[in-house]
Design a protein around this motif. Structure first.
Motif, PDB file in Angstrom:
ATOM      1  N   SER A 160       0.816  -1.216   0.000  1.00 38.98           N
ATOM      2  CA  SER A 160       0.000   0.000   0.000  1.00 38.98           C
ATOM      3  C   SER A 160       0.848   1.263   0.000  1.00 38.98           C
ATOM      4  O   SER A 160       0.410   2.312  -0.489  1.00 38.98           O
ATOM      5  N   VAL A 161       2.065   1.177   0.541  1.00 40.25           N
ATOM      6  CA  VAL A 161       2.951   2.341   0.580  1.00 40.25           C
ATOM      7  C   VAL A 161       3.354   2.772  -0.826  1.00 40.25           C
ATOM      8  O   VAL A 161       3.601   3.956  -1.085  1.00 40.25           O
ATOM      9  N   PHE A 162       3.395   1.822  -1.754  1.00 37.04           N
ATOM     10  CA  PHE A 162       3.838   2.110  -3.121  1.00 37.04           C
ATOM     11  C   PHE A 162       2.737   2.720  -3.993  1.00 37.04           C
ATOM     12  O   PHE A 162       3.034   3.288  -5.053  1.00 37.04           O
ATOM     13  N   VAL A 163       1.473   2.593  -3.587  1.00 39.66           N
ATOM     14  CA  VAL A 163       0.366   2.912  -4.490  1.00 39.66           C
ATOM     15  C   VAL A 163       0.384   4.365  -4.953  1.00 39.66           C
ATOM     16  O   VAL A 163       0.476   4.657  -6.158  1.00 39.66           O
ATOM     17  N   ARG A 164       0.283   5.302  -4.032  1.00 36.63           N
ATOM     18  CA  ARG A 164       0.197   6.702  -4.434  1.00 36.63           C
ATOM     19  C   ARG A 164       1.470   7.206  -5.130  1.00 36.63           C
ATOM     20  O   ARG A 164       1.377   7.863  -6.186  1.00 36.63           O
ATOM     21  N   PRO A 165       2.680   6.919  -4.614  1.00 33.93           N
ATOM     22  CA  PRO A 165       3.880   7.373  -5.335  1.00 33.93           C
ATOM     23  C   PRO A 165       3.990   6.785  -6.737  1.00 33.93           C
ATOM     24  O   PRO A 165       4.466   7.468  -7.662  1.00 33.93           O
ATOM     25  N   THR A 166       3.575   5.532  -6.920  1.00 29.19           N
ATOM     26  CA  THR A 166       3.623   4.932  -8.254  1.00 29.19           C
ATOM     27  C   THR A 166       2.634   5.613  -9.190  1.00 29.19           C
ATOM     28  O   THR A 166       2.928   5.859 -10.368  1.00 29.19           O
ATOM     29  N   MET A 167       1.456   5.926  -8.682  1.00 28.65           N
ATOM     30  CA  MET A 167       0.468   6.644  -9.487  1.00 28.65           C
ATOM     31  C   MET A 167       1.007   8.000  -9.930  1.00 28.65           C
ATOM     32  O   MET A 167       0.870   8.390 -11.104  1.00 28.65           O
TER      33      MET A 167
END
Length: 424
Positions: free
Chosen positions: A30-37
């Motif tokens: 879940s930590v990766f979701v927003r930065p990847t977006m």
């Protein structure tokens, strides 16, 4: 004590090997979701790969379990960790487009299954009989312990050096913690069916894998795992929104969420200990009922504002019960069917739960969207837990009597030293 003297090293190092391995990718996903977006311009659904990872880790589990039964758990885990660390590194180094992103995600799920839950529990069951519950609990708590350490480090790397740097941190955990723990700390005790000839009290222990898979009892118990997983994974995926809907602030909801991780660790250790000292079927039913009651309290939380201490108690009860439930599946398979085919039978039962782990978060969300509240999602979850308790009751009624661990004879002196070869 003899079991812990001989197998305690393997159990202790398995905690770090399991906790810093592929399971860490799921926990931090879940930590990766927003930065990847933000970096790619993709939508939430396009960057959300954790459900696929869970499905692949579970679906490929029977293959990993079969190899662990044949090769030994240690070799199987090493064969998974080395290429898995390479995949994580490629996530960080390759130019990312949708082909490479999804390709690496699929590869990490397939390869990661060889260093996921089943092989580690397979290593433990080769050493432990009387203390199997505590050993399973110790190893399983590794995922929560390492997550408490790794999550802030991964978050720091992502927000200072970019989302791909987070995968390098995960690769570092595999290479610096998980792999050394397995290579230098774990051992397989071979010919476990001869070493622990009395570890399974059920006549099913003498059956082959094909014979067990044809029995209704096995699938009744597998359904209980499925039902528990459906309820708990759906709840965990929506824990923060449930708390926010109840009127808590983001800061308080985050604090309560942290309590959940601590409660899960305590539940794993407590559940394993209880399984070693009390009849396992009674413990399984009691934990399922307690978890259903905790979900009932969540229904009250979802329907309106309640005092913070009631919310905290409900969350801790769910965490404790979920942690205890995680030990039950492995313990039952070891005791009912013996250690010889443990990897294959345990992983097959978990394969069904993988489907639930992927589908239930979406189901909880759909119910929330349709009704405007998490109340009915929690009601459905509580109903599933009642079915799980009934399944364990039916499972127990159709099998041999569940002996009281306290009445079992003490370990024979021949068990005080390994009687079979082990891998260094």
């Amino acid at each position: 004590m003899a079991e812990w003297k001989n197998g305690g090293r393997t159990a202790a190092f398995a905690l770090f090997g399991y906790g810093a391995g592929p399971v860490l990718l799921i926990i931090t996903a879940s930590v990766f979701v927003r930065p990847t977006m933000e970096a790619t311009g993709w939508s939430t659904s396009e960057v959300l790969v954790s459900p696929v990872l869970v499905l692949l880790l579970s679906a490929c589990g029977p293959i990993a379990g079969r190899l662990a039964d044949r090769w030994g758990a240690r070799k199987t885990i090493i064969a998974g960790l080395v290429p898995f660390s390479v995949i994580l590194t490629l996530f960080a180094l390759l130019p990312i487009n949708k082909v490479t992103f999804y390709g690496l995600a699929l590869a990490s799920g397939i390869i990661g299954s060889f260093a996921y839950m089943v092989p580690f529990n397979r290593a433990v069951v080769s050493w432990f009989d009387k203390g199997a519950g505590k050993a399973f609990g110790l190893v399983g708590s590794g995922s929560a312990v390492m997550a408490l350490i790794a999550t802030p480090i991964v978050t720091l790397a992502i927000y200072n050096f970019g989302w791909q740097a987070g995968y390098l941190v995960l690769a570092g955990f595999v290479l610096l913690i998980s792999l050394p723990a397995v290579v230098f700390g774990m051992q397989d005790r071979l010919r476990t069916n001869e070493v622990h000839g009395s570890s399974a009290e059920s006549p099913d222990a003498a059956r082959s894998v094909k014979q067990v898979l044809r029995t209704p009892r096995y699938w009744i118990f597998s359904f209980s795992i499925f039902a528990v997983t459906t309820a708990t994974t759906g709840y965990l995926a929506h824990l923060q929104p449930i708390l926010l809907d109840s009127g808590l602030s983001v800061a308080v909801a985050t604090t309560v969420t942290t309590l959940y991780s601590v409660g899960t660790i305590a539940g794993r250790l407590l559940g394993g200990t209880l399984l070693d000292f009390f009849p396992r079927r009674k413990i399984a039913v009691a934990v399922s009922i307690l978890l259903a009651a905790a979900f009932g309290s969540l229904v009250m939380i979802a329907t309106g504002s309640v005092p913070i201490f009631i919310i905290a108690i409900a969350v801790i009860l769910v965490a404790l019960s979920q942690g205890a439930e995680a030990d039950i599946g492995a313990y039952f398979v070891a005791k009912e069917y013996g250690p010889r085919n443990f990897g294959t039978l345990y992983s097959t039962a978990l394969a069904l739960s993988g489907v639930a782990a992927v589908a239930s978060p979406y189901a909880f969300g759909a119910i929330r969207d349709a009704s405007g509240s998490y109340m009915w999602a929690c009601v459905v979850g509580a109903g599933g837990l009642v079915l799980a308790a009934l399944s364990v009751l039916v499972f127990g009624m159709t099998g041999s009597r569940d002996p009281d661990p306290a009445s079992e004879p003490p370990e024979q002196s021949s068990d005080r030293a390994p009687t079979a070869t082990s891998e260094a």
